[in-house]
Design a protein around this motif. Structure first.
Motif, PDB file in Angstrom:
ATOM      1  N   LEU A   4       0.831  -1.196   0.000  1.00 36.15           N
ATOM      2  CA  LEU A   4       0.000   0.000   0.000  1.00 36.15           C
ATOM      3  C   LEU A   4       0.869   1.251   0.000  1.00 36.15           C
ATOM      4  O   LEU A   4       2.000   1.232   0.472  1.00 36.15           O
ATOM      5  CB  LEU A   4      -0.915   0.031   1.243  1.00 36.15           C
ATOM      6  CG  LEU A   4      -1.871  -1.150   1.444  1.00 36.15           C
ATOM      7  CD1 LEU A   4      -2.638  -0.976   2.750  1.00 36.15           C
ATOM      8  CD2 LEU A   4      -2.829  -1.277   0.269  1.00 36.15           C
ATOM      9  N   SER A   5       0.310   2.341  -0.509  1.00 42.51           N
ATOM     10  CA  SER A   5       1.019   3.616  -0.464  1.00 42.51           C
ATOM     11  C   SER A   5       0.930   4.175   0.953  1.00 42.51           C
ATOM     12  O   SER A   5       0.139   3.713   1.782  1.00 42.51           O
ATOM     13  CB  SER A   5       0.386   4.599  -1.448  1.00 42.51           C
ATOM     14  OG  SER A   5      -0.925   4.946  -1.029  1.00 42.51           O
ATOM     15  N   ALA A   6       1.733   5.187   1.213  1.00 43.04           N
ATOM     16  CA  ALA A   6       1.723   5.811   2.545  1.00 43.04           C
ATOM     17  C   ALA A   6       0.339   6.390   2.863  1.00 43.04           C
ATOM     18  O   ALA A   6      -0.146   6.291   4.001  1.00 43.04           O
ATOM     19  CB  ALA A   6       2.788   6.889   2.615  1.00 43.04           C
ATOM     20  N   ASP A   7      -0.289   6.967   1.854  1.00 43.40           N
ATOM     21  CA  ASP A   7      -1.628   7.536   2.065  1.00 43.40           C
ATOM     22  C   ASP A   7      -2.649   6.446   2.371  1.00 43.40           C
ATOM     23  O   ASP A   7      -3.530   6.618   3.230  1.00 43.40           O
ATOM     24  CB  ASP A   7      -2.073   8.323   0.832  1.00 43.40           C
ATOM     25  CG  ASP A   7      -1.308   9.625   0.666  1.00 43.40           C
ATOM     26  OD1 ASP A   7      -0.686  10.077   1.662  1.00 43.40           O
ATOM     27  OD2 ASP A   7      -1.328  10.189  -0.446  1.00 43.40           O
ATOM     28  N   VAL A  40      -2.025   3.510   3.744  1.00 44.85           N
ATOM     29  CA  VAL A  40      -1.744   3.008   5.094  1.00 44.85           C
ATOM     30  C   VAL A  40      -2.358   3.952   6.128  1.00 44.85           C
ATOM     31  O   VAL A  40      -2.962   3.516   7.124  1.00 44.85           O
ATOM     32  CB  VAL A  40      -0.229   2.868   5.320  1.00 44.85           C
ATOM     33  CG1 VAL A  40       0.059   2.580   6.793  1.00 44.85           C
ATOM     34  CG2 VAL A  40       0.345   1.761   4.448  1.00 44.85           C
ATOM     35  N   ALA A  41      -2.218   5.249   5.896  1.00 48.84           N
ATOM     36  CA  ALA A  41      -2.774   6.240   6.816  1.00 48.84           C
ATOM     37  C   ALA A  41      -4.300   6.147   6.866  1.00 48.84           C
ATOM     38  O   ALA A  41      -4.915   6.242   7.939  1.00 48.84           O
ATOM     39  CB  ALA A  41      -2.344   7.640   6.402  1.00 48.84           C
ATOM     40  N   GLU A  42      -4.924   5.933   5.702  1.00 50.61           N
ATOM     41  CA  GLU A  42      -6.385   5.805   5.651  1.00 50.61           C
ATOM     42  C   GLU A  42      -6.850   4.577   6.413  1.00 50.61           C
ATOM     43  O   GLU A  42      -7.844   4.625   7.163  1.00 50.61           O
ATOM     44  CB  GLU A  42      -6.853   5.708   4.193  1.00 50.61           C
ATOM     45  CG  GLU A  42      -6.879   7.013   3.439  1.00 50.61           C
ATOM     46  CD  GLU A  42      -7.527   6.860   2.080  1.00 50.61           C
ATOM     47  OE1 GLU A  42      -8.755   6.647   2.009  1.00 50.61           O
ATOM     48  OE2 GLU A  42      -6.802   6.923   1.077  1.00 50.61           O
ATOM     49  N   VAL A  43      -6.161   3.454   6.223  1.00 51.69           N
ATOM     50  CA  VAL A  43      -6.526   2.221   6.909  1.00 51.69           C
ATOM     51  C   VAL A  43      -6.386   2.389   8.423  1.00 51.69           C
ATOM     52  O   VAL A  43      -7.270   1.990   9.196  1.00 51.69           O
ATOM     53  CB  VAL A  43      -5.666   1.041   6.412  1.00 51.69           C
ATOM     54  CG1 VAL A  43      -5.858  -0.178   7.309  1.00 51.69           C
ATOM     55  CG2 VAL A  43      -6.013   0.689   4.972  1.00 51.69           C
ATOM     56  N   ASN A  44      -5.288   2.987   8.847  1.00 48.96           N
ATOM     57  CA  ASN A  44      -5.063   3.173  10.279  1.00 48.96           C
ATOM     58  C   ASN A  44      -6.103   4.113  10.898  1.00 48.96           C
ATOM     59  O   ASN A  44      -6.594   3.874  12.009  1.00 48.96           O
ATOM     60  CB  ASN A  44      -3.660   3.727  10.525  1.00 48.96           C
ATOM     61  CG  ASN A  44      -2.573   2.687  10.267  1.00 48.96           C
ATOM     62  OD1 ASN A  44      -2.830   1.486  10.339  1.00 48.96           O
ATOM     63  ND2 ASN A  44      -1.363   3.142   9.952  1.00 48.96           N
TER      64      ASN A  44
END
Length: 246
Positions: A132-135, A137-141
């Motif tokens: 996954l992209s950093a964005d 990963v941030a959305e999932v978290n």
């Protein structure tokens, strides 16, 4: 305007509409009673739909020759008037007394727990974050954190009842956050972890389940006897999610 007040207003208008044709007609429209008579006509929505026996200052057509202001028209017996007023007050009290619709939190709490478990299971799939992209990963978290917060609120209310709108807000937020995780993870895991893809397909079935629990989805989507889209009943679907990723 809250729904219960609309019912109160409708009850008041109905009582006035029923009583108006029977009230004594004022001799003068400009008198205190004459002005009250006009106000009651307005409340009764008496705009050429229901005609009073006579109008202010007119002679009663029911009692030819009676003087203006005399009690010449038909009058509602005191008992009938009391019943009409009592009926309106009873209707008002019934709606105001309920204060709003509530739902049992037991089913909502069970669905929320399964969603929180499934979201964590998907997020914890080995190597998922590396695809996954950093964005993303941030959305999932962020979605996972929000799911945990909402689940904790629902769990705290478990065993009781909550306002229907609160339940809808919780269910809508849970469904939205969980769908975010599924949408991001599904195309990725289908390429390197088919087993996870199957789990995600199963997990998707709980979204209409939790929406139906609070009335956000049509009742027909919940099936009969607890059946849910995709087969199986609610406890079976939750059990499948709690078994985790194969």
């Amino acid at each position: 305007m809250p729904g219960r007040y609309l019912v109160d207003v409708a009850a008041l208008c109905g009582v006035c509409a029923a009583v108006m044709p029977w009230l004594p007609v004022p001799g003068r429209a400009g008198s205190a009673y004459g002005r009250l008579y006009v106000v009651l006509n307005v409340v009764a929505q008496n705009f050429r739909n229901v005609t009073n026996m006579v109008q202010p200052g007119q002679v009663s057509s029911m009692r030819p020759g009676s003087a203006p202001g005399a009690e010449g028209g038909r009058r509602l017996p005191p008992l009938g008037l009391a019943l009409l007023l009592g009926g309106g007050m009873a209707l008002s009290g019934c709606t105001a007394g309920t204060g709003g619709v509530t739902i049992d939190t037991a089913e909502l709490n069970a669905d929320a727990g399964a969603i929180a478990f499934a979201a964590q299971a998907i997020e914890s799939v080995p190597a998922l974050s590396s695809h996954l992209s950093a964005d993303q990963v941030a959305e999932v978290n962020a979605a996972l954190t929000r799911i945990k917060e909402i689940t904790a609120q629902i769990n705290a209310a478990s065993g009781g009842t909550i306002d229907i709108q609160t339940g809808k807000d919780w269910a809508s937020s849970l469904a939205s956050e969980f769908q975010t995780i599924l949408t991001i993870a599904a195309p990725v895991v289908s390429a390197f972890a088919p087993g996870v893809g199957t789990y995600i397909q199963t997990a998707e079935q709980i979204i209409p389940l939790i929406e139906a629990a609070v009335g956000l989805a049509p009742a027909s989507m919940a099936g009969v006897g607890g059946a849910r889209p995709g087969g199986g009943d609610a406890p079976a679907l939750r059990a499948a999610l709690y078994r985790g990723v194969a």
